[in-house]
Design a protein around this motif. Structure first.
Motif, PDB file in Angstrom:
ATOM      1  N   UNK A 194       7.205  -1.666  -5.916  1.00 37.83           N
ATOM      2  CA  UNK A 194       7.345  -1.318  -7.330  1.00 37.83           C
ATOM      3  C   UNK A 194       7.728   0.154  -7.449  1.00 37.83           C
ATOM      4  N   UNK A 195       8.997   0.402  -7.702  1.00 36.73           N
ATOM      5  CA  UNK A 195       9.490   1.775  -7.816  1.00 36.73           C
ATOM      6  C   UNK A 195       9.762   2.154  -9.272  1.00 36.73           C
ATOM      7  N   UNK A 196       9.099   1.465 -10.186  1.00 40.79           N
ATOM      8  CA  UNK A 196       9.299   1.760 -11.608  1.00 40.79           C
ATOM      9  C   UNK A 196       8.642   3.067 -12.023  1.00 40.79           C
ATOM     10  N   UNK A 197       7.600   3.470 -11.289  1.00 47.08           N
ATOM     11  CA  UNK A 197       6.880   4.678 -11.651  1.00 47.08           C
ATOM     12  C   UNK A 197       5.911   4.493 -12.798  1.00 47.08           C
ATOM     13  N   UNK A 198       5.740   3.255 -13.266  1.00 45.56           N
ATOM     14  CA  UNK A 198       4.828   3.012 -14.386  1.00 45.56           C
ATOM     15  C   UNK A 198       3.385   3.233 -13.945  1.00 45.56           C
ATOM     16  N   UNK A 199       2.548   3.595 -14.909  1.00 45.80           N
ATOM     17  CA  UNK A 199       1.157   3.892 -14.620  1.00 45.80           C
ATOM     18  C   UNK A 199       0.462   2.694 -13.969  1.00 45.80           C
ATOM     19  N   UNK A 200      -0.274   2.984 -12.920  1.00 42.49           N
ATOM     20  CA  UNK A 200      -1.003   1.926 -12.227  1.00 42.49           C
ATOM     21  C   UNK A 200      -0.228   1.248 -11.119  1.00 42.49           C
ATOM     22  N   UNK A 201       1.061   1.567 -10.952  1.00 44.74           N
ATOM     23  CA  UNK A 201       1.853   0.930  -9.900  1.00 44.74           C
ATOM     24  C   UNK A 201       1.777   1.759  -8.621  1.00 44.74           C
ATOM     25  N   UNK A 202       2.009   1.097  -7.499  1.00 46.18           N
ATOM     26  CA  UNK A 202       1.949   1.753  -6.202  1.00 46.18           C
ATOM     27  C   UNK A 202       3.077   1.237  -5.330  1.00 46.18           C
ATOM     28  N   UNK A 203       4.009   2.117  -4.987  1.00 46.10           N
ATOM     29  CA  UNK A 203       5.113   1.752  -4.096  1.00 46.10           C
ATOM     30  C   UNK A 203       4.678   1.944  -2.640  1.00 46.10           C
ATOM     31  N   UNK A 204       5.619   1.716  -1.718  1.00 44.03           N
ATOM     32  CA  UNK A 204       5.273   1.785  -0.292  1.00 44.03           C
ATOM     33  C   UNK A 204       6.362   2.543   0.462  1.00 44.03           C
ATOM     34  N   UNK A 205       5.945   3.580   1.204  1.00 42.57           N
ATOM     35  CA  UNK A 205       6.873   4.333   2.054  1.00 42.57           C
ATOM     36  C   UNK A 205       7.013   3.588   3.378  1.00 42.57           C
ATOM     37  N   UNK A 206       8.243   3.186   3.712  1.00 41.22           N
ATOM     38  CA  UNK A 206       8.449   2.382   4.918  1.00 41.22           C
ATOM     39  C   UNK A 206       9.192   3.138   6.014  1.00 41.22           C
ATOM     40  N   UNK A 250       4.887  14.457   5.111  1.00 44.37           N
ATOM     41  CA  UNK A 250       4.503  15.747   4.551  1.00 44.37           C
ATOM     42  C   UNK A 250       5.403  16.100   3.376  1.00 44.37           C
ATOM     43  N   UNK A 251       4.980  17.111   2.638  1.00 47.54           N
ATOM     44  CA  UNK A 251       5.753  17.566   1.485  1.00 47.54           C
ATOM     45  C   UNK A 251       7.147  18.000   1.944  1.00 47.54           C
ATOM     46  N   UNK A 252       8.158  17.576   1.191  1.00 49.34           N
ATOM     47  CA  UNK A 252       9.538  17.878   1.544  1.00 49.34           C
ATOM     48  C   UNK A 252      10.234  16.762   2.277  1.00 49.34           C
ATOM     49  N   UNK A 253       9.474  15.804   2.806  1.00 53.84           N
ATOM     50  CA  UNK A 253      10.087  14.679   3.510  1.00 53.84           C
ATOM     51  C   UNK A 253      10.957  13.859   2.570  1.00 53.84           C
ATOM     52  N   UNK A 254      12.055  13.333   3.107  1.00 57.77           N
ATOM     53  CA  UNK A 254      12.854  12.336   2.415  1.00 57.77           C
ATOM     54  C   UNK A 254      12.459  10.984   2.994  1.00 57.77           C
ATOM     55  N   UNK A 255      12.039  10.076   2.128  1.00 57.41           N
ATOM     56  CA  UNK A 255      11.462   8.814   2.588  1.00 57.41           C
ATOM     57  C   UNK A 255      12.124   7.638   1.889  1.00 57.41           C
ATOM     58  N   UNK A 268      -3.951  10.285   1.118  1.00 59.56           N
ATOM     59  CA  UNK A 268      -3.244   9.056   1.427  1.00 59.56           C
ATOM     60  C   UNK A 268      -2.313   8.554   0.344  1.00 59.56           C
ATOM     61  N   UNK A 269      -2.157   9.319  -0.720  1.00 61.23           N
ATOM     62  CA  UNK A 269      -1.225   8.957  -1.786  1.00 61.23           C
ATOM     63  C   UNK A 269      -0.139  10.020  -1.849  1.00 61.23           C
ATOM     64  N   UNK A 270       1.094   9.570  -2.001  1.00 62.03           N
ATOM     65  CA  UNK A 270       2.239  10.456  -1.944  1.00 62.03           C
ATOM     66  C   UNK A 270       2.997  10.383  -3.268  1.00 62.03           C
ATOM     67  N   UNK A 271       3.118  11.537  -3.912  1.00 59.78           N
ATOM     68  CA  UNK A 271       3.875  11.605  -5.154  1.00 59.78           C
ATOM     69  C   UNK A 271       5.322  11.884  -4.785  1.00 59.78           C
ATOM     70  N   UNK A 272       6.229  11.024  -5.228  1.00 60.06           N
ATOM     71  CA  UNK A 272       7.628  11.124  -4.838  1.00 60.06           C
ATOM     72  C   UNK A 272       8.532  11.142  -6.072  1.00 60.06           C
ATOM     73  N   UNK A 273       9.668  11.792  -5.925  1.00 60.78           N
ATOM     74  CA  UNK A 273      10.714  11.717  -6.944  1.00 60.78           C
ATOM     75  C   UNK A 273      11.935  11.066  -6.313  1.00 60.78           C
ATOM     76  N   UNK A 274      12.387   9.966  -6.921  1.00 59.12           N
ATOM     77  CA  UNK A 274      13.519   9.243  -6.367  1.00 59.12           C
ATOM     78  C   UNK A 274      14.803  10.043  -6.595  1.00 59.12           C
ATOM     79  N   UNK A 275      15.643  10.098  -5.581  1.00 56.88           N
ATOM     80  CA  UNK A 275      16.819  10.958  -5.629  1.00 56.88           C
ATOM     81  C   UNK A 275      17.843  10.478  -6.644  1.00 56.88           C
ATOM     82  N   UNK A 322       2.029   4.626  -1.158  1.00 55.57           N
ATOM     83  CA  UNK A 322       1.179   4.657   0.028  1.00 55.57           C
ATOM     84  C   UNK A 322       2.076   4.533   1.251  1.00 55.57           C
ATOM     85  N   UNK A 323       1.545   4.901   2.406  1.00 56.17           N
ATOM     86  CA  UNK A 323       2.314   4.810   3.651  1.00 56.17           C
ATOM     87  C   UNK A 323       2.162   3.424   4.249  1.00 56.17           C
ATOM     88  N   UNK A 324       3.275   2.794   4.623  1.00 56.17           N
ATOM     89  CA  UNK A 324       3.238   1.463   5.215  1.00 56.17           C
ATOM     90  C   UNK A 324       2.568   1.487   6.583  1.00 56.17           C
TER      91      UNK A 324
END
Length: 338
Positions: free
Chosen positions: A88-100, A78-83, A51-58, A67-69
């Protein structure tokens, strides 16, 4: 007198202006408006884990966890998706963004557990190349599996590549001869050999690697992407099979940002219940010319009379092994579809 009539008479003398009319059930009109996420940042999904998705911002290249909204419901990511990602898109430790939102996919590589399983399982999104990795020995090549992966690639609209590893243990000529008629690029590697030819095929592409456990797929990834540190393992002497070393798919950027490779867990079977017989024939491009004179409705199995494929074998224009590989897949598909 009925209860409904007594109730009506009891309230007949009530002044609605004094006590007010019954309010409507909904005082706010419904709206079809939905949140607009068109300005949200876009990232590529690199891994999926519980349920956690590791992403790299383009744009920024920032790595973050999301996490998924809730509004995505059961829509898979799935892996390879563009989302599109918010929060919080800072990527700092402990933060959690949301895929919408999930952007429309250009391709989806699918498989089923076996040829009788109707459930499609998406593996990777947005790949434009599929590299089929097969060892020439230890474990030996399995043309039947290679054929199935070719079918899956063509069905998904993904260009296939065949990579033959462990050329120090066996000669590749027989396998190359088998697939040369399809026009599929074939590259051959061995431990310590240069990978220039492989690199050239991967530049500016998103390539998913698929193959049996133990064929050297993770070893190849580690050489292509220094620091990837994908786990590797030896082939079992007892079974002749490799152990599963990769447990989930992962997308890795090639050095210099020139493309992406997606490593997938080793497979021992690749179901094709989602594929049609027409897709199978499309994967075996070298057979197409022999089916032009087949009777209408010919399904190209060994039970069909006057099939052009049998005539091609009799005339020495098609090898029996090639035809047998094609018919194994077609027969399995026909049996599962009833």
């Amino acid at each position: 007198m009925s209860h409904a009539r007594r109730t009506a008479e009891a309230y007949a003398d009530i002044d609605p202006e004094k006590f007010g009319a019954r309010p409507a059930r909904r005082t706010r009109p419904r709206t079809k408006d939905r949140p607009d996420y068109s300005d949200a940042e876009v990232g590529r999904v690199l891994t999926v884990d519980r349920g956690r998705f590791r992403c790299q911002m383009l744009d920024s290249g920032v790595l973050l966890t999301a996490a998924k909204a809730r509004q995505l419901g059961r829509k898979g990511v799935i892996v390879g998706d563009l989302v599109r990602v918010v929060g919080d898109t800072s990527g700092e430790e402990g933060t959690l963004a949301r895929i919408v939102e999930v952007e429309p996919r250009s391709t989806v590589l699918l498989r089923t557990a076996d040829d009788t399983d109707p459930t499609e399982r998406p593996i990777v999104a947005n790949a434009d190349q599929l590299m089929i990795v097969s060892a020439l020995a230890d474990p030996p090549p399995r043309p039947g599996m290679i054929d199935r992966l070719l079918v899956a690639a063509y069905d998904a609209g993904i260009s296939p590549i065949l990579c033959l590893t462990k050329a120090d243990l066996a000669e590749p000529d027989e396998i190359i001869e088998l697939y040369e008629p399809l026009g599929v690029p074939v590259v051959v590697t061995e431990p310590g050999s240069q990978l220039d030819e492989v690199d050239e095929l991967l530049v500016d592409h998103v390539t998913v690697l698929v193959g049996h456990s133990g064929v050297g797929k993770s070893t190849l990834i580690n050489r292509l992407v220094p620091g990837a540190d994908r786990s590797t393992a030896e082939v079992s002497e007892a079974t002749g099979r490799g152990r599963h070393t990769s447990t989930s798919a992962v997308a890795l950027q090639l050095p210099g940002g020139s493309g992406w490779v997606i490593d997938t867990p080793g497979v021992r079977s690749f179901g094709l219940s989602h594929v049609t017989c027409e897709s199978v024939l499309g994967a075996f491009g070298d057979l197409t010319e022999f089916t032009r004179d087949c009777p209408r409705g010919c399904r190209h199995t060994d039970e069909e009379p006057e099939c052009g494929l049998d005539e091609a074998v009799a005339a020495g224009r098609l090898t029996p092994g090639r035809l047998a590989s094609f018919r194994r897949i077609v027969t399995a598909l026909l049996e599962q579809s009833g």
